[in-house]
Design a protein around this motif. Structure first.
Motif: not given
Length: 148
Positions: A67, A82, A85, A115
């Protein structure tokens, strides 16, 4: 399994995870993967202002979250985005996301954290992220040169 800050020697493993994630989840064939750009960005995110965590199991990196934190474009304070992930094991991903949520909430300077979740993911993933506090929905659209 342990969640820990990334060490410089972990960068190549994270690049491989990142390549795997963009090659398997929702690949975009019109975009060429740039491992050097990934490596450079991960190395930047090793600095304390950003976040780079790995999930390690039996000495092997099985997941990561990267991030980047920058000044807000249209608001005061900071925005956290982000960039990646992904985990090969669902338990690792859940632990990474929990630690990310704790990290964001522990930094009062971060006013917004974003995100992206691909539409193809299981709806349970969205519900889990919402329970962590990332509940405001948003939508994005992409233009990709050469895509149909």
């Amino acid at each position: 399994m342990i969640i820990r800050k990334t060490k410089p020697q972990d960068v190549d493993s994270i690049v491989e995870l990142a390549v795997e994630s963009v090659s398997t989840i929702a690949p975009i064939p019109e975009l060429k993967i740039d491992r050097d750009a990934m490596r450079d960005t991960i190395e930047l995110c090793l600095q304390p202002a950003h976040l780079c965590l790995v999930a390690e199991k039996d000495g092997v990196i099985v997941g990561a979250i990267v991030a980047q934190v920058l000044p807000g474009f249209w608001f005061h304070k900071l925005q956290c985005s982000v960039l990646m992930h992904y985990a090969r094991e669902s338990g690792a991903w859940v632990k990474l996301m929990r630690e990310f949520a704790r990290w964001v909430k522990g930094r009062s300077g971060i006013k917004m954290a974003l995100i992206e979740i691909e539409d193809c993911h299981d709806p349970k993933i969205l519900r889990f992220i919402e329970r962590l506090g990332f509940a405001r929905p948003s939508s994005n659209r992409m233009y990709i040169r050469g895509a149909k």
